[in-house]
Design an enzyme around this catalytic site. Structure first.
Site, PDB file in Angstrom:
ATOM      1  CD  GLU A  97      69.414  88.163   8.689  1.00 39.28           C
ATOM      2  OE1 GLU A  97      69.631  89.285   9.193  1.00 39.28           O
ATOM      3  OE2 GLU A  97      69.381  87.121   9.366  1.00 39.28           O
ATOM      4  CE  LYS A 122      70.107  83.209  10.632  1.00 38.95           C
ATOM      5  NZ  LYS A 122      69.162  83.444  11.736  1.00 38.95           N
ATOM      6  CE  LYS A 137      70.926  91.131  11.926  1.00 37.08           C
ATOM      7  NZ  LYS A 137      71.290  90.047  12.729  1.00 37.08           N
ATOM      8  CD  GLU A 141      71.164  91.956  17.804  1.00 32.22           C
ATOM      9  OE1 GLU A 141      71.024  91.929  16.566  1.00 32.22           O
ATOM     10  OE2 GLU A 141      71.740  91.052  18.436  1.00 32.22           O
ATOM     11  CG  ASN A 156      68.562  88.891  18.621  1.00 33.27           C
ATOM     12  OD1 ASN A 156      67.660  88.080  18.395  1.00 33.27           O
ATOM     13  ND2 ASN A 156      69.780  88.749  18.141  1.00 33.27           N
ATOM     14  CD  GLU A 169      67.746  92.879  15.656  1.00 34.10           C
ATOM     15  OE1 GLU A 169      68.086  94.052  15.651  1.00 34.10           O
ATOM     16  OE2 GLU A 169      68.540  91.948  15.941  1.00 34.10           O
ATOM     17  CB  SER A 170      65.781  86.575  16.238  1.00 30.67           C
ATOM     18  OG  SER A 170      66.979  87.207  15.921  1.00 30.67           O
TER      19      SER A 170
HETATM   20  O1  LIG Z   1      70.774  83.011  14.069  1.00 31.71           O
HETATM   21  C1  LIG Z   1      71.598  82.599  14.894  1.00 31.71           C
HETATM   22  O2  LIG Z   1      71.741  81.408  15.200  1.00 31.71           O
HETATM   23  C2  LIG Z   1      72.521  83.566  15.604  1.00 31.71           C
HETATM   24  C3  LIG Z   1      73.399  83.086  16.549  1.00 31.71           C
HETATM   25  C4  LIG Z   1      74.276  83.930  17.179  1.00 31.71           C
HETATM   26  C5  LIG Z   1      74.287  85.281  16.871  1.00 31.71           C
HETATM   27  C6  LIG Z   1      73.406  85.783  15.923  1.00 31.71           C
HETATM   28  C7  LIG Z   1      72.526  84.935  15.296  1.00 31.71           C
HETATM   29  N1  LIG Z   1      71.678  85.398  14.311  1.00 31.71           N
HETATM   30  C8  LIG Z   1      71.787  86.668  13.694  1.00 31.71           C
HETATM   31  C9  LIG Z   1      70.503  87.353  13.622  1.00 31.71           C
HETATM   32  O3  LIG Z   1      70.388  88.393  14.207  1.00 31.71           O
HETATM   33  C10 LIG Z   1      69.390  86.737  12.843  1.00 31.71           C
HETATM   34  O4  LIG Z   1      69.895  86.269  11.647  1.00 31.71           O
HETATM   35  C11 LIG Z   1      68.239  87.657  12.501  1.00 31.71           C
HETATM   36  O5  LIG Z   1      67.745  88.313  13.593  1.00 31.71           O
HETATM   37  C12 LIG Z   1      67.098  86.817  11.856  1.00 31.71           C
HETATM   38  O6  LIG Z   1      66.717  85.779  12.731  1.00 31.71           O
HETATM   39  P1  LIG Z   1      65.764  84.585  12.247  1.00 31.71           P
HETATM   40  O7  LIG Z   1      64.564  85.205  11.606  1.00 31.71           O
HETATM   41  O8  LIG Z   1      65.402  83.847  13.486  1.00 31.71           O
HETATM   42  O9  LIG Z   1      66.526  83.776  11.283  1.00 31.71           O
END
Ligand SMILES: O=C(O)c1ccccc1NCC(=O)[C@H](O)[C@H](O)COP(=O)(O)O
Length: 257
Positions: free
Chosen positions: A47, A49, A109, A158, A179, A211-212
């Protein structure tokens, strides 16, 4: 009000000003389907970001095209571009620039609540869009899913819990993302993927994406071990001095299906 409620309320205002381009002159390299990739081997959806509600600024000055090329060269299965401006400091132009520069699938996204956002994503070169079950009424979800499918887009649906998972399955979603981030508390737990993987309908051809909150190759191995075919990684790659190495490590030892 949760952060998701807040983002959606802002989005409802923003889309009032959206327009689509009637005849775009943009040229995008042909892209394969993420679904085909993940049916054969595990993959990293990498991503772009710049910032987020939970972490604030992550890497606002990033050269997004150079970053996307590093992801592609390292073997990313797809590139995700956060296009929300207000909360993530992204833009639809970020998406367009990345989609022009790479030949891997590109995910828009964003927080989709309207067909015009899907049109804009496609015009900016996205081949995949995200639909967040928690952000939509069932009828809206079905309508946007049908609309995106009719545009030949791939759709990542998601979910956060069993109830949302059941809706995604009923919808016919092939790419289902769990997520790991709780959007009320921002707490992240990979156990969420482990829990939802227990009843995931793997045998009906669905693809699980975690994810995340994935920061290490051990995190990647943990969710792959739960049955995930793909991982979606933002912050760890944006903060890494060598995102290519991160991706290679994560896919090393990945299962060939
Ligand atoms: O990342 C956030 O803080 C967030 C808050 C509220 C809604 C969505 C959010 N993130 C979007 C995503 O889905 C993430 O960018 C993506 O899954 C990657 O996550 P990470 O690897 O933890 O940066």
């Amino acid at each position: 009000m949760t952060i998701l409620d807040k983002i959606i309320a802002t989005k409802r205002q923003e889309i009032k000003h959206y327009t689509t381009i009637q005849e775009s002159k943009d040229v995008f390299p042909e892209k394969p389907r993420l679904t085909d990739h993940l049916r054969n081997k595990n993959g990293v959806i990498s991503e772009i970001k710049r910032a987020s509600p939970s972490k604030g600024d992550i890497h606002t000055t990033v050269d997004i095209v150079a970053q996307a090329k590093k992801y592609e060269e390292a073997g990313a299965a797809a590139i995700s571009v956060l296009t929300d401006e207000t909360y993530f400091k992204g833009s639809i132009d970020d998406l367009r620039l990345v989609a022009q520069a790479v030949s891997v699938p590109v995910l828009c996204k964003d927080f989709m609540i309207s067909e015009i956002q899907i049109d804009r994503a496609k015009q900016a070169g996205a081949t995949i869009i995200l639909l967040i079950v928690a952000a939509l009424e069932k009828e809206e979800l079905e309508q946007l899913y049908r609309y995106a499918k009719a545009q030949s887009l791939e759709i990542l649906v998601e979910v956060h819990d069993e109830k949302e998972m059941a809706l995604a399955v009923e919808l016919g979603a092939e790419l289902i993302g769990v997520n790991n981030r709780n959007l009320k508390t921002f707490e992240v737990s990979l156990e969420r993927t482990a829990e939802l993987a227990k009843n995931f309908p793997f045998n009906s051809g669905r693809i699980l994406i975690s994810e995340s909150g994935l920061h290490t190759k051990e995190d990647a191995q943990f969710v792959y071990g739960c049955g995930a075919s793909g991982i979606l990684v933002g912050e760890a790659l944006m903060r890494s001095e060598n995102p290519g190495a991160w991706i290679r490590e994560a896919i090393k030892g990945a299962v060939v299906r």
